[in-house]
Design an enzyme around this catalytic site. Sequence first.
Site, PDB file in Angstrom:
ATOM      1  N   ASP A  24      -8.816  12.050  14.249  1.00  0.00           N
ATOM      2  CA  ASP A  24      -7.943  12.197  15.414  1.00  0.00           C
ATOM      3  C   ASP A  24      -8.530  11.518  16.669  1.00  0.00           C
ATOM      4  O   ASP A  24      -9.747  11.388  16.800  1.00  0.00           O
ATOM      5  CB  ASP A  24      -7.747  13.697  15.690  1.00  0.00           C
ATOM      6  N   HIS A  81      -6.074   2.638  16.592  1.00  0.00           N
ATOM      7  CA  HIS A  81      -6.001   2.811  15.135  1.00  0.00           C
ATOM      8  C   HIS A  81      -6.886   1.771  14.438  1.00  0.00           C
ATOM      9  O   HIS A  81      -7.566   2.074  13.474  1.00  0.00           O
ATOM     10  CB  HIS A  81      -4.556   2.691  14.648  1.00  0.00           C
ATOM     11  N   THR A 120       2.994  14.024   7.053  1.00  0.00           N
ATOM     12  CA  THR A 120       4.457  14.055   6.873  1.00  0.00           C
ATOM     13  C   THR A 120       5.147  14.162   8.235  1.00  0.00           C
ATOM     14  O   THR A 120       6.317  13.829   8.361  1.00  0.00           O
ATOM     15  CB  THR A 120       4.871  15.252   5.973  1.00  0.00           C
ATOM     16  N   LEU A 177     -18.596   8.183  -5.114  1.00  0.00           N
ATOM     17  CA  LEU A 177     -17.773   8.929  -4.149  1.00  0.00           C
ATOM     18  C   LEU A 177     -16.287   8.849  -4.500  1.00  0.00           C
ATOM     19  O   LEU A 177     -15.781   7.769  -4.807  1.00  0.00           O
ATOM     20  CB  LEU A 177     -17.993   8.333  -2.751  1.00  0.00           C
ATOM     21  N   GLU A 195     -15.981  25.441   5.951  1.00  0.00           N
ATOM     22  CA  GLU A 195     -16.641  25.501   7.263  1.00  0.00           C
ATOM     23  C   GLU A 195     -15.998  24.453   8.171  1.00  0.00           C
ATOM     24  O   GLU A 195     -15.650  23.358   7.709  1.00  0.00           O
ATOM     25  CB  GLU A 195     -18.138  25.201   7.112  1.00  0.00           C
TER      26      GLU A 195
HETATM   27  C1  FPP Z   1      -4.627  10.413  14.765  1.00  0.00           C
HETATM   28  O1  FPP Z   1      -4.887   9.884  16.035  1.00  0.00           O
HETATM   29  C2  FPP Z   1      -4.747   9.352  13.792  1.00  0.00           C
HETATM   30  C3  FPP Z   1      -3.761   8.945  12.977  1.00  0.00           C
HETATM   31  C4  FPP Z   1      -2.397   9.511  12.984  1.00  0.00           C
HETATM   32  C5  FPP Z   1      -3.983   7.853  12.027  1.00  0.00           C
HETATM   33  C6  FPP Z   1      -5.362   7.713  11.469  1.00  0.00           C
HETATM   34  C7  FPP Z   1      -5.506   6.323  11.001  1.00  0.00           C
HETATM   35  C8  FPP Z   1      -6.613   5.571  11.045  1.00  0.00           C
HETATM   36  C9  FPP Z   1      -7.934   6.054  11.404  1.00  0.00           C
HETATM   37  C10 FPP Z   1      -6.542   4.139  10.699  1.00  0.00           C
HETATM   38  C11 FPP Z   1      -5.839   3.776   9.473  1.00  0.00           C
HETATM   39  C12 FPP Z   1      -6.296   4.489   8.251  1.00  0.00           C
HETATM   40  C13 FPP Z   1      -6.684   3.904   7.130  1.00  0.00           C
HETATM   41  C14 FPP Z   1      -6.973   4.762   5.929  1.00  0.00           C
HETATM   42  C15 FPP Z   1      -6.859   2.470   7.007  1.00  0.00           C
HETATM   43  P1  FPP Z   1      -3.726   9.947  17.121  1.00  0.00           P
HETATM   44  O2  FPP Z   1      -2.978   8.680  17.046  1.00  0.00           O
HETATM   45  O3  FPP Z   1      -2.923  11.180  16.903  1.00  0.00           O
HETATM   46  O4  FPP Z   1      -4.556  10.024  18.428  1.00  0.00           O
HETATM   47  P2  FPP Z   1      -4.198  10.871  19.725  1.00  0.00           P
HETATM   48  O5  FPP Z   1      -4.257  12.326  19.319  1.00  0.00           O
HETATM   49  O6  FPP Z   1      -5.279  10.495  20.671  1.00  0.00           O
HETATM   50  O7  FPP Z   1      -2.843  10.432  20.164  1.00  0.00           O
END
Ligand code: FPP
Length: 264
Positions: free
Chosen positions: A42, A59, A88, A153, A229
């Site tokens: 996140d 991202h 989802t 892994l 945890e």
């Molecule tokens: C949450 O941050 C993150 C996501 C919804 C996407 C996670 C994706 C990646 C780390 C990159 C792509 C993944 C792969 C497997 C290649 P947010 O956008 O909700 O951030 P915020 O809470 O600051 O708005």
Amino acid sequence: MIKSIINLMRKSPDIQGESDEEILRKRLDPARIPRHVAIIMDGNGRWASSRGMPRAYGHRAGVESLRDIVQISSDIGVDVLTVYAFSTENWKRPREEIDVLMDLLVEYLNKEIDELKEKNVKVKAIGKIDELPEKTRNAVAVAHKKTQNCNGLKLNIALNYGGRAEIVDAVREIAIKVEKKLIIPQNIDQELIARHLYTSGQPDPDLLIRPSGDYRISNFLLWQLAYTEFWHTDVMWPDFRKTHFLEAMLDFQNRKRRFGGLSK
Ligand code: FPP
């Protein structure tokens, strides 16, 4: 806290010229590495906004963190790493951001798959994969096939994943088997339900890591997290690196898990 441990250890004469990562790794107890680590990746959006950049930039930076964490997990002998890449509920985001995330996934899998295979990492996507765009489904299928014989892994990428949806899918599958008289209702127990989840055959997470300051489960692995945890940090996912992961490992190794019982 972790910096003070590192600085203290640096005073020792046998620790000279070692990186923070090496110092932290030396403190790990190899016998108590969590078998399964789950991560809610996140903070990408906030990380990008704080730099005056579009969310997509965050991202993309988040993929770098993922690369690092897959590497360290494999190096220290974690058995399963489950990362939350798309929920989802993420379909509620603007079309443009969804497209960026789907493209990044395809790019990540296409670019990294040979190296993942070389590192013996077995890739699996968990979630409602059938509902993903064709290009994502294809990339997932290729990654799955290419790494199916790897036995290092296990990397679960949660994609179009929701904990409640997973339980609904399991209940539906079990109901169909009951209807076909393959299962009798009296034999439905926790093990049977666990066997019908996307994580069937894998241990429940020992540790859940949530960066970026929020204290929520966000519909992630609802069944599997029963006795997991929880480790939390304010660091945003794109800044989350191997040393943060090792800090979480060390903290985990200091905990006493009781699973509802009493301490021994
Ligand atoms: C949450 O941050 C993150 C996501 C919804 C996407 C996670 C994706 C990646 C780390 C990159 C792509 C993944 C792969 C497997 C290649 P947010 O956008 O909700 O951030 P915020 O809470 O600051 O708005």
